[in-house]
Design a protein around this motif. Structure first.
Motif, PDB file in Angstrom:
ATOM      1  N   GLU A   5       1.376  -1.198 -11.646  1.00 34.81           N
ATOM      2  CA  GLU A   5       0.059  -0.683 -11.257  1.00 34.81           C
ATOM      3  C   GLU A   5      -0.234  -1.117  -9.840  1.00 34.81           C
ATOM      4  O   GLU A   5      -0.178  -2.304  -9.531  1.00 34.81           O
ATOM      5  CB  GLU A   5      -1.018  -1.240 -12.181  1.00 34.81           C
ATOM      6  N   ARG A   6      -0.555  -0.151  -9.000  1.00 35.90           N
ATOM      7  CA  ARG A   6      -0.748  -0.462  -7.589  1.00 35.90           C
ATOM      8  C   ARG A   6      -2.225  -0.438  -7.202  1.00 35.90           C
ATOM      9  O   ARG A   6      -3.001   0.295  -7.793  1.00 35.90           O
ATOM     10  CB  ARG A   6      -0.018   0.576  -6.729  1.00 35.90           C
ATOM     11  N   PRO A   7      -2.575  -1.200  -6.170  1.00 41.15           N
ATOM     12  CA  PRO A   7      -3.939  -1.082  -5.634  1.00 41.15           C
ATOM     13  C   PRO A   7      -4.101   0.259  -4.912  1.00 41.15           C
ATOM     14  O   PRO A   7      -3.108   0.930  -4.619  1.00 41.15           O
ATOM     15  CB  PRO A   7      -4.025  -2.250  -4.650  1.00 41.15           C
ATOM     16  N   THR A   8      -5.343   0.657  -4.629  1.00 40.01           N
ATOM     17  CA  THR A   8      -5.582   1.900  -3.871  1.00 40.01           C
ATOM     18  C   THR A   8      -5.946   1.581  -2.421  1.00 40.01           C
ATOM     19  O   THR A   8      -6.058   2.490  -1.598  1.00 40.01           O
ATOM     20  CB  THR A   8      -6.728   2.716  -4.487  1.00 40.01           C
ATOM     21  N   ALA A   9      -6.153   0.306  -2.134  1.00 36.77           N
ATOM     22  CA  ALA A   9      -6.503  -0.090  -0.757  1.00 36.77           C
ATOM     23  C   ALA A   9      -6.003  -1.504  -0.495  1.00 36.77           C
ATOM     24  O   ALA A   9      -5.873  -2.312  -1.411  1.00 36.77           O
ATOM     25  CB  ALA A   9      -8.014  -0.028  -0.554  1.00 36.77           C
ATOM     26  N   ILE A  10      -5.720  -1.771   0.793  1.00 36.53           N
ATOM     27  CA  ILE A  10      -5.159  -3.065   1.203  1.00 36.53           C
ATOM     28  C   ILE A  10      -5.922  -3.590   2.414  1.00 36.53           C
ATOM     29  O   ILE A  10      -6.156  -2.855   3.374  1.00 36.53           O
ATOM     30  CB  ILE A  10      -3.664  -2.887   1.611  1.00 36.53           C
TER      31      ILE A  10
ATOM     32  N   ALA B 193       5.942  -6.968   2.468  1.00 39.31           N
ATOM     33  CA  ALA B 193       4.849  -6.915   1.487  1.00 39.31           C
ATOM     34  C   ALA B 193       4.786  -5.530   0.845  1.00 39.31           C
ATOM     35  O   ALA B 193       4.520  -5.398  -0.354  1.00 39.31           O
ATOM     36  CB  ALA B 193       3.520  -7.264   2.164  1.00 39.31           C
ATOM     37  N   ALA B 194       5.055  -4.498   1.635  1.00 44.05           N
ATOM     38  CA  ALA B 194       5.030  -3.126   1.097  1.00 44.05           C
ATOM     39  C   ALA B 194       6.098  -2.959   0.021  1.00 44.05           C
ATOM     40  O   ALA B 194       5.846  -2.351  -1.027  1.00 44.05           O
ATOM     41  CB  ALA B 194       5.250  -2.114   2.227  1.00 44.05           C
ATOM     42  N   ARG B 195       7.277  -3.502   0.262  1.00 41.29           N
ATOM     43  CA  ARG B 195       8.352  -3.352  -0.725  1.00 41.29           C
ATOM     44  C   ARG B 195       7.989  -4.068  -2.030  1.00 41.29           C
ATOM     45  O   ARG B 195       8.251  -3.558  -3.120  1.00 41.29           O
ATOM     46  CB  ARG B 195       9.684  -3.852  -0.148  1.00 41.29           C
ATOM     47  N   THR B 196       7.343  -5.243  -1.912  1.00 42.48           N
ATOM     48  CA  THR B 196       6.879  -5.947  -3.120  1.00 42.48           C
ATOM     49  C   THR B 196       5.864  -5.078  -3.865  1.00 42.48           C
ATOM     50  O   THR B 196       5.937  -4.914  -5.089  1.00 42.48           O
ATOM     51  CB  THR B 196       6.200  -7.286  -2.742  1.00 42.48           C
ATOM     52  N   MET B 197       4.932  -4.512  -3.119  1.00 37.83           N
ATOM     53  CA  MET B 197       3.869  -3.706  -3.721  1.00 37.83           C
ATOM     54  C   MET B 197       4.433  -2.461  -4.405  1.00 37.83           C
ATOM     55  O   MET B 197       3.995  -2.082  -5.495  1.00 37.83           O
ATOM     56  CB  MET B 197       2.865  -3.336  -2.627  1.00 37.83           C
TER      57      MET B 197
END
Lengths: 326, 326
Positions: A225-230, A216-220
């Motif tokens: 544009e990335r989220p700031t929290a997961i 999932a990290a590699r997809t993100m």
């Protein structure tokens, strides 16, 4: 002494006099008599054994629940049989344990088995005492012991919102699992009621393992544009995710906050220590074993389905922080 | 058809004609006949079940071995009963499983049970098939499946020596456990043969949990002179140690190298990723289950104790590095 008296002295010692008890005990010592559980099971139709069906014993989430189940069962004089990864569409091996009288009841910890399979299992000639633990099957006609996953997921997401995050993503559990659906629903509910942005590309396909979190990290990392929290569906996914973004130089929580779900033993020792929703695993295992044995030993007529719901607890540690000013 | 023919058709279908097989199958369908395992166990003196005794199901080291055991047992048509934390000086609950014919053999994964207890268990009237896995009891008259702990500990320590460390400490396992003694012996042997300093205060009391590793870290932090590298008795102790020294600002491996033992799933996802000695857990579980079932099904006369020794593998990751120039 008659056979009946000897039998009574052994199985219900409180019903005979002390003198009789002692004479029987002495005879047992002298002759080396031992109880044959197979013969006893055949006569009483009871194996004094429960079967626990798990999706993955190797996963510490399940193994600590199993630990609590085993302790409670031992306390009540029951053995514990384990059936691991049984589901995969085939519940016949489970049914065999009951048809062959090797177990008296089933404790199901696997969210991947569906309602039709469960109903087939509990139909005659099996009609086994059953406790469904760890997941909610809506309006299930079974006893269930579970935690409120949707509500806990909502709490986890609200923690990120309270810290000031507005760009929040989610690592989902495995497809087709009840827990996945409930946790995603709670996540979406929290974002909705806060009026926060819901972006499809921030809802990442994941799973319950560290490798799933890393994927999932590699997809993100590929997103513009990335989220700031997961909010991760469990601690393992959270850890795999944090570890993988570190390889690209992103530091948790400085660059991205991550909250997990479960509070595994590793959570407080991970670097950074993991913020998470603590699941009452020990209570869940104990209560499920208790309920199952009560069901086995109780009158069949009293088997009105009951639902036990345990609550989760937010544990704030170092993996979540306010977003960096942009 | 005679009872004998029906019985043969059900238990040894290859011994009857296809026509007979079909007539019996049809009768089974029509009458709803099911096998009563209790009755079968009583007749065959076999429960088709093995008992696995573990020190801690909740520990992922054991739960992944149990996973492999369960898979091999299922493949051979055996169920798996678990007995957790049974030892604590009392093996009667174990013995009961056999006296009552609920299990056909014992697979022991617990290093805290001593040789006298084992010999008592295997004496008549129990005389059960037994496999001791995960530890070595010297010159044991039992079948054992294990890894060479002393040699692997030596390899781990040599890795630190090769990196240039000369001030090397050790976090010990729990007192009284065979693994503790073997791993400490390997550690000392490596230091001895390299002519490196052995300092008593660098051999820290520990245990197999993350909390034990954290406690060892606090002891180490109080020392006037500290080691530059640590061989931890397992991965959990290593992780607890690294996490605890981080609270005091010591960064692994910059300030201190740490090598673990086991290669748990978390090892590669930890920050820093953990250098460790990989234990062949899957092979160990499979081989132990295989050997036990062979023993159960084999002729009692052929029960000459055999020792299977599996080897470990050094996995170099980020938690070990050369010492900083002083």
């Amino acid at each position: 002494m008659s056979t009946a008296t000897v039998s009574r002295a052994l199985s219900r010692p409180e019903r005979v006099t002390e003198a009789t008890r002692e004479r029987v005990s002495e005879a047992v010592r002298v002759t080396g008599y031992t109880l044959n559980q197979s013969a006893r099971s055949l006569r009483l139709q009871s194996a004094r054994t429960i079967l626990v069906a798990l999706p993955d014993i190797g996963n510490p989430f399940f193994s600590t629940i199993l630990d609590a189940i085993e302790r409670e069962a031992a306390r009540r004089g029951y053995g514990v049989l384990v059936a691991n990864r049984f589901a995969r569409g085939d519940t016949d091996p489970l049914r065999d344990y009951f048809l062959s009288n090797r177990a008296d009841g089933l404790l199901l910890l696997d969210g991947s088995i569906d309602r039709a399979q469960l109903e087939a299992l509990t139909r005659a000639p099996t009609s086994l005492p059953l406790i469904v633990a760890c997941e909610a099957i809506a309006d299930a006609p079974f006893h269930t012991v579970r935690t409120d996953n949707a509500y806990a997921a909502e709490q986890a997401t609200r923690h990120l919102l309270r810290l000031g995050h507005s760009r929040i993503g989610h690592i989902k559990g495995p497809a087709g699992n009840v827990l996945t659906a409930e946790r995603e629903a709670g996540f979406l509910a929290a974002l909705c009621s806060a009026g926060a942005e819901i972006r499809a590309e921030w809802v990442l396909h994941g799973g319950f393992s560290m490798d799933d979190g890393a994927r999932a990290a590699r997809t993100m990392l590929d997103l513009q544009e990335r989220p700031t929290a997961i909010f991760a569906t469990n601690d393992e996914a959270a850890i795999g995710f944090i570890s993988e973004i570190a390889r690209s130089g992103l530091i948790c929580p400085r660059d991205m906050s991550v909250i997990g779900f479960d509070d595994l033993g590793i959570a407080e020792h991970f670097l950074p220590p993991l913020t998470t929703m603590r699941q009452p695993r020990e209570a869940l295992g104990r209560l499920a074993a208790e309920a199952l044995i009560d069901l086995i030993e109780g009158a069949p007529g009293k088997r009105v389905p009951r639902q036990f719901v345990l609550s989760s607890q937010l544990i704030v540690r170092g993996s979540t922080a306010p977003p960096r000013p942009r």
